[in-house]
Enzyme design. Structure first.
Site, short mmCIF file in Angstrom:
data_model
loop_
_atom_site.label_atom_id
_atom_site.label_comp_id
_atom_site.label_asym_id
_atom_site.label_seq_id
_atom_site.Cartn_x
_atom_site.Cartn_y
_atom_site.Cartn_z
N SER A 92 0.37 -1.48 -0.37
CA SER A 92 0.06 0.17 0.20
C SER A 92 0.95 1.52 0.46
O SER A 92 1.82 1.20 -0.88
CB SER A 92 -1.39 0.17 1.65
OG SER A 92 -2.13 1.06 1.27
N HIS A 205 -7.91 1.66 -1.33
CA HIS A 205 -7.80 0.43 -2.00
C HIS A 205 -9.81 -0.33 -2.68
O HIS A 205 -9.40 -0.93 -2.79
CB HIS A 205 -6.99 -1.00 -1.91
CG HIS A 205 -5.69 -0.72 -1.03
ND1 HIS A 205 -4.78 0.34 -1.92
CD2 HIS A 205 -4.50 -0.47 -0.24
CE1 HIS A 205 -3.59 0.43 -1.10
NE2 HIS A 205 -3.68 0.23 0.02
#
Length: 318
Positions: A92, A205
């Site tokens: 991430s 996400h």
């Protein structure tokens, strides 16, 4: 033959008050990184890293730049010791220190990009929460079910999305507050070992971050993304990054698409196999040890362990 190092960079959630303090105190290069980031951002990074409350550090506009600073400082201390990566990937947020490690982004650009990314994401998360009468969106880790089971479980639940493919038995779901309540109940009914709401600022996400992606894309318009100089892996594709153009597009898609971490791990394992396990080392560079644990759960972890590097002592022992 010189040893090949793969650097894994942690993402949001790895933050903790005091992170990298001993590294900055023992390494001139690491301290310079902290000072340089302060100069670029106008933030007192030492105060943010070492004097913040856990609640303040949990905010995206604080945690993203703080974790990146800790990771870059650790990488600088490793470089002082002669340890540099031949492969890099980040979970991430961690993908941005990886972009710097691979030469895709300059030091100044990665700092500016991460700082703006955190600000944008925090703003959008607060907007989503406001629309939900303060019931903040977020993420839930589902443990004990396969990725396919979790994907099937969330499909009928509106505003819930499988977001982080952490391992064969751990998948993180993003969603609104109410959607995550439904996910957690459904996961328990399906036999999940646990369903844990994470201490993060938003539904990362997932399509719920589309507004952030639009704004971030505009910010990146004039930022130069170079071709990677070492092996670099992408959360969005789960494979190697081909060139700077692909990396730039992925940086935007990153906000709304899932993290294909298990695919990246398999891709890295292939590179390690080619280089030779006995000639390779996997280091988790930055706060925490989550990625080392996930690597250890894979079939590859039995052949080569991942080592968390988050203290001055840890660096000196390498």
């Amino acid at each position: 033959m010189s040893k090949k190092y793969a650097f894994l960079f942690p993402g949001q959630g790895a933050q903790a008050p005091g992170m990298a303090k001993d590294i900055a105190e023992s390494s001139a290069a690491a301290k310079k990184v902290i000072d340089d980031i302060s100069a670029i951002t106008g933030l007192d990074m030492a105060k943010l890293l070492w004097e913040s409350t856990p609640e303040d550090l949990a905010r995206s506009d604080n945690s993203q730049i703080a974790i990146t600073a800790a990771s870059l400082a650790t990488m600088a201390a490793l470089k002082e010791k002669g340890i540099e990566p031949s492969s890099a990937m980040g979970f991430s947020l961690g993908e941005f220190p990886a972009l710097y490690a691979a030469g895709v982004l300059s030091f100044e650009d990665v700092v500016k990009v991460v700082r703006q990314r955190g600000i944008i994401m925090q703003k959008v998360c607060e907007e989503i929460a406001a629309k939900s009468e303060g019931r903040a969106p977020g993420m839930t880790a589902v443990l004990g079910l396969s990725q396919e089971q979790v994907k099937a479980l969330v499909e009928p639940i509106e505003d819930a999305y499988a977001a982080n493919m952490n391992s064969d038995k751990q998948t993180v779901v993003s969603g609104t507050f109410d959607a995550l309540d439904k996910v957690e109940a459904a996961a328990k009914d399906a036999g999940a070992r646990r369903a844990v709401r994470l201490k993060v600022a938003g539904p990362f996400h997932s399509p719920l971050m589309q507004d952030a992606a639009v704004e971030f894309e505009k910010f990146l318009a004039d930022v130069k993304f170079n071709n990677p100089k070492i092996n670099l892996f992408s959360n969005v594709t789960g494979g190697k990054v081909i060139d700077g153009d692909q990396a730039k597009k992925a940086a935007v898609l990153h906000l709304t698409h899932p993290v294909l971490w298990t695919d990246e791990e398999a891709c890295l394992a292939g590179v390690i196999k080619e280089d030779g396990v006995e000639n390779s080392a996997v280091l988790e560079v930055g706060p925490g040890k989550v990625l080392s644990g996930l690597w250890g759960q894979t079939e590859f972890g039995a052949g080569i362990a991942a080592t968390p590097v988050n203290t001055a002592e840890g660096i000196s022992n390498l």
